[in-house]
Design an enzyme around this catalytic site. Structure first.
Site, mmCIF file in Angstrom:
data_model
loop_
_atom_site.group_PDB
_atom_site.id
_atom_site.type_symbol
_atom_site.label_atom_id
_atom_site.label_comp_id
_atom_site.label_asym_id
_atom_site.label_seq_id
_atom_site.Cartn_x
_atom_site.Cartn_y
_atom_site.Cartn_z
ATOM 1 N N CYS A 147 0.842 -1.204 0.000
ATOM 2 C CA CYS A 147 0.000 0.000 0.000
ATOM 3 C C CYS A 147 0.871 1.247 0.000
ATOM 4 O O CYS A 147 1.347 1.688 1.044
ATOM 5 C CB CYS A 147 -0.938 -0.011 1.205
ATOM 6 S SG CYS A 147 -2.027 1.426 1.258
ATOM 7 N N CYS A 150 -0.483 4.126 2.020
ATOM 8 C CA CYS A 150 -0.331 3.973 3.483
ATOM 9 C C CYS A 150 1.106 4.246 3.924
ATOM 10 O O CYS A 150 1.345 4.890 4.929
ATOM 11 C CB CYS A 150 -0.677 2.559 3.933
ATOM 12 S SG CYS A 150 -2.122 1.857 3.179
ATOM 13 N N ASP A 151 2.051 3.710 3.186
ATOM 14 C CA ASP A 151 3.426 3.655 3.697
ATOM 15 C C ASP A 151 4.430 4.540 2.955
ATOM 16 O O ASP A 151 5.539 4.752 3.444
ATOM 17 C CB ASP A 151 3.932 2.203 3.638
ATOM 18 C CG ASP A 151 3.073 1.278 4.495
ATOM 19 O OD1 ASP A 151 2.594 1.734 5.540
ATOM 20 O OD2 ASP A 151 2.873 0.109 4.100
#
Ligand code: NAP
Length: 335
Positions: A147, A150-151
């Protein structure tokens, strides 16, 4: 000890325990529906807490200025749902009968539950390449992720060379997103032609920070505590090469957890639950609602999943308030 056993007839059963399932439970519990949640038995697909249990730091969930770990966030949501009277069973639902009224669910423990309404929140799993070091470094926060949104903004990826595996729209989107932070993004694709839509492919290929390693598969993820590179193999020549990277983002698609729903509720061609009414969470079966990644093949964010979990609980509550099964039966009978 708390009695979580199902009643003769449940009002609403929630299947799944990611942000969508817990948010649905919080709303349903506060509406006095006494929801029962099947949180999953811990198989690789139905892990209690869902995909967030695999992520480390969550920095984009509103309300946590300094970030929160995925596990902490899920534990808090679970506890919040329990606080309002949600009952939880650590079992999978393996079969459903939506032809009957009440609806019938069967669990991995052989339990049979009858309910007026169901909220599907079983999520989707990111596909992984399937390499041992890939899994290990993804779980330990060692620079492997599925992701980018997300990261990608984590400090470890700033001004570094990052790899994205995949040739679809997700890979292009992730690569473009990562250019905000990375020095260079190398898209590793197994063919000489992208699967992505023309507009996404053109946009990615025109970005000076992105280059594509064509006809390459990843044989090995290199690194001990943190990723240091990839061992690649050319699919045409068979030649092996190393690519030094500080991050690997796997973007080769998702699989919705809808295997147990085939033939029971209408699914889209890609396996996700079909949502017949825009901006509602009703499915093709009256009394069955869906939320989160099991119906969302587009946004796939914890906060959007939580939002649709709220919507599903409100839709279920209204459906029950308007007669639920009795009303659906009368409609079916033409009254
Ligand atoms: P996808 O279209 O299925 O593409 C998956 C990509 O990963 C393909 O290029 C595939 O290679 C590659 N791949 C699959 N398994 C692999 C493996 N084991 N090793 C190496 N490569 C592998 O998935 P997606 O990109 O997640 O997109 C899913 C859907 O969402 C699509 O309909 C897409 O259009 C949509 N989407 C749209 C947007 C947007 O419009 N902004 C953004 C994201 C997603 P091959 O090409 O060789 O099969």
């Amino acid at each position: 000890m708390k009695d979580n056993s199902p009643r003769d007839l449940e009002q609403v059963v929630i299947i799944g325990s990611g942000p969508a399932g817990w948010t649905a439970a919080i709303y349903a519990a506060r509406a006095s529906l006494k929801p029962l949640v099947f949180e999953g038995a811990g198989s690789r697909t139905m892990i209690p807490g869902g995909q967030l249990m695999f992520t480390t730091e969550v920095e984009n969930y509103p309300g946590f200025r300094d970030g929160v770990t995925g596990q902490e966030l899920m534990m808090e949501m679970r506890a919040q749902a329990e606080r309002f009277g949600t009952r939880i069973l650590t079992e999978d639902i393996v079969d459903v009968d939506f032809e009957q009224r009440p609806l019938v669910l069967r669990s991995s423990q052989g339990r049979e539950v009858r309910t007026e309404a169901v909220i599907l929140a079983t999520g989707a799993n990111a596909k992984w390449i399937g390499l041992p070091n890939e899994e290990r470094l993804a779980q330990s926060g060692g620079g492997v992720s599925a992701c980018a949104v997300c990261d990608g903004a984590l400090p470890a990826f700033r001004d570094r060379v990052l790899a994205v595996v995949g040739g679809g729209d997700s890979a292009m989107e992730d690569a473009l997103y990562l250019t905000k932070f990375a020095r260079e993004v190398v898209v590793v694709h197994r063919r000489d032609e992208l699967r992505a839509s023309r507009i996404m492919a053109d946009r990615a290929l025109a970005n000076p920070k992105i280059r594509v390693a064509w006809n390459k598969v990843v044989l090995e993820v290199l690194g001990e505590g943190e990723i240091t590179g990839l061992l690649l193999q050319d699919t045409v020549t068979g030649e092996k090469s190393e690519l030094a990277v500080s991050g690997l983002f796997v973007a080769i698609g998702h699989t919705p957890n809808t295997g147990f729903l085939e033939g029971k509720v209408r699914l889209k061609d890609n396996g996700y639950v079909e949502m017949p009414v825009p901006w509602r969470t009703h499915t093709s079966v009256p009394g069955v609602f869906a939320c989160g990644d099991v119906m969302d093949d587009y946004y796939r964010q914890a906060v959007s999943a939580a939002g649709t979990g709220c919507m599903a609980a409100l839709d279920a509550e209204r459906w029950l308030a308007h007669g639920g099964i009795a009303a659906a039966a009368a409609t079916a009978a033409g009254h």
